[in-house]
Structures are given as C-alpha cells and as structure tokens.
Design a protein around this motif. Sequence first.
Motif, PDB file in Angstrom:
ATOM      1  N   THR A   1       0.119  38.621  41.911  1.00  0.00           N
ATOM      2  CA  THR A   1      -0.993  38.919  40.062  1.00  0.00           C
ATOM      3  C   THR A   1      -0.723  37.800  39.722  1.00  0.00           C
ATOM      4  O   THR A   1      -1.482  37.537  38.322  1.00  0.00           O
TER       5      THR A   1
ATOM      6  N   LYS B   1       4.973  24.106  45.466  1.00  0.00           N
ATOM      7  CA  LYS B   1       3.859  24.600  45.583  1.00  0.00           C
ATOM      8  C   LYS B   1       3.694  25.303  47.185  1.00  0.00           C
ATOM      9  O   LYS B   1       2.797  25.683  47.721  1.00  0.00           O
TER      10      LYS B   1
ATOM     11  N   HIS C   1      -2.877  31.510  36.879  1.00  0.00           N
ATOM     12  CA  HIS C   1      -2.738  30.373  36.788  1.00  0.00           C
ATOM     13  C   HIS C   1      -4.656  29.603  36.863  1.00  0.00           C
ATOM     14  O   HIS C   1      -4.874  28.867  36.552  1.00  0.00           O
ATOM     15  N   LYS C   2      -5.408  30.587  37.449  1.00  0.00           N
ATOM     16  CA  LYS C   2      -6.492  30.357  37.589  1.00  0.00           C
ATOM     17  C   LYS C   2      -7.629  30.669  36.517  1.00  0.00           C
ATOM     18  O   LYS C   2      -8.737  30.385  36.500  1.00  0.00           O
ATOM     19  N   GLN C   3      -7.216  31.097  35.582  1.00  0.00           N
ATOM     20  CA  GLN C   3      -7.494  30.872  33.965  1.00  0.00           C
ATOM     21  C   GLN C   3      -7.853  30.394  33.588  1.00  0.00           C
ATOM     22  O   GLN C   3      -6.891  28.887  33.705  1.00  0.00           O
ATOM     23  N   PRO C   4      -9.491  29.814  32.736  1.00  0.00           N
ATOM     24  CA  PRO C   4      -9.477  28.520  32.106  1.00  0.00           C
ATOM     25  C   PRO C   4      -8.361  28.010  31.413  1.00  0.00           C
ATOM     26  O   PRO C   4      -8.726  25.891  31.466  1.00  0.00           O
TER      27      PRO C   4
ATOM     28  N   ALA D   1      -6.346  24.748  32.569  1.00  0.00           N
ATOM     29  CA  ALA D   1      -6.889  23.641  33.451  1.00  0.00           C
ATOM     30  C   ALA D   1      -5.919  22.348  33.494  1.00  0.00           C
ATOM     31  O   ALA D   1      -5.371  21.190  34.362  1.00  0.00           O
TER      32      ALA D   1
ATOM     33  N   PHE E   1       0.512  23.822  38.894  1.00  0.00           N
ATOM     34  CA  PHE E   1       0.419  24.795  39.353  1.00  0.00           C
ATOM     35  C   PHE E   1       2.153  24.238  39.511  1.00  0.00           C
ATOM     36  O   PHE E   1       2.954  25.761  39.053  1.00  0.00           O
TER      37      PHE E   1
ATOM     38  N   THR F   1       0.266  34.766  40.201  1.00  0.00           N
ATOM     39  CA  THR F   1       0.150  32.969  40.290  1.00  0.00           C
ATOM     40  C   THR F   1      -1.554  33.431  40.398  1.00  0.00           C
ATOM     41  O   THR F   1      -2.193  32.069  39.896  1.00  0.00           O
ATOM     42  N   ALA F   2      -1.948  34.820  40.244  1.00  0.00           N
ATOM     43  CA  ALA F   2      -3.706  34.663  39.823  1.00  0.00           C
ATOM     44  C   ALA F   2      -3.964  34.355  38.306  1.00  0.00           C
ATOM     45  O   ALA F   2      -5.357  33.642  38.132  1.00  0.00           O
TER      46      ALA F   2
END
Length: 218
Positions: A32, A20, A37-40, A43, A47, A34-35
């Motif tokens: 790009t 982490k 992982h922010k998709q719903p 959840a 990470f 890494t981002a």
Amino acid sequence: MLSTGNDLVSLNAINVTRTKQPNFYSKILSPTETALHKQPGFANIPFEIFVWLLWSIKESAFKYLQRIDAGILFTPVKFEVIDIQIPPGFNILNFDRVELTGIGFDGVQAIKSTIKIDDYILYSNSLIYQEFVTATVSETGDFSRTHWGIKRIDSDDIEIQSVEVRAFLVDNLPDKNITINKNPRGIPVLLKDDLELLIPISFSHHEYYVAYSFQLPV
C-alpha cells in the motif's frame, strides 16, 4: 503525550540500485505504501528517495514512541504511512546553507504524513533536499511548539557528529544553562541543576549532516 522524534538520511550515502530492488524496499514499505509513490505529486521525487523518505518518517515515529512504550520494537513495515501530502509545485532543492532552524513548518516545503502503529496515530513533517531527507514527528498535526534544526558539519566521525548535534541544539535552546545527558533507557534528556526538564529532545546524524528536534510543553 509529550514526546518528539526525528531522523535524517544522507542521500549521498544510499545505494540507489539496491534501494530500488523489491527484496530490499519490501522490508521497509508495504504494498500500500509503495503504491503511494504513484500519486501525481511524486513526479519529481525518484523512487529511491521516496523509500528513504518513508524510512525517516518511520524511524522518527519509533523514536517518538520509545519514550512512551519502552517495549516497542522497530519493524518498519508495521509503522504504516497511511497518508502523505506533497505541497503544490514541490521541487527538490540544494541545501545551500550551513544550517536551517525553525519552529513549526510554515514557510518551508514540508511533506505532511500520517503514520499508524498499532493503536497510535502520529503526524510527520518531512523535508527533502538534494543532499538528505529528514522527518520530525508529533502527536498532532500542530507543530507550532516543535523546534527543529539541520546543520552541515565538517566530519562524518560519529563522536564528532554527537558533539556537534548537541552543541547545535544547546545553541538554539531558550535557556543556555542546560546540559544534555541520557536517561537509564538511553534516551537523551535535558537537565537543569541535575533535574530532568519536561522538554523531550531527539537527535539524528548521517554523514556530514546533523539534526535535532525538541517539543515545548503548553
């Protein structure tokens, strides 16, 4: 192209704290990626598991391309996951069996992704269990001729892993009169009567798990 590539990472062996840390995961993931992982849908995927999921996708793609491009180098951030789709209601389950095999990925909770490497576009199906992540790569999104298998073994000795995964694959080939060797580039191949078959294979193993994939020609 006719090739195959797979990879497996035992999650019991990873260092969660180190994974982490940005100075570690930035060697594997682009900003790009890494981002993503922010998709719903992510959840329920921590990470640190996401990092090793993408590693396994990239490693599988590298194994796939090794057969086609002998000069390719594995630089993880250059193997870019440009899309990743989590199945609805996804949850990470325990691997409560000794082995699991399949042809294609219908009927299992597979995570689908698209990978770009220079001019190549490849596709992946990945499975996540509490114990491991694994990925299998193909040249199209159609995996109907892709055979795969995962098995728990009793030893983490590398020589035993190698023997076990080869025996596991042979047990699941349509023709049992086949042997496994390596070509001059060190890539595993299937032989029958000392002739190489046009059935590309890939192996992976980590700790107490082994996995294979092979691709049948049309």
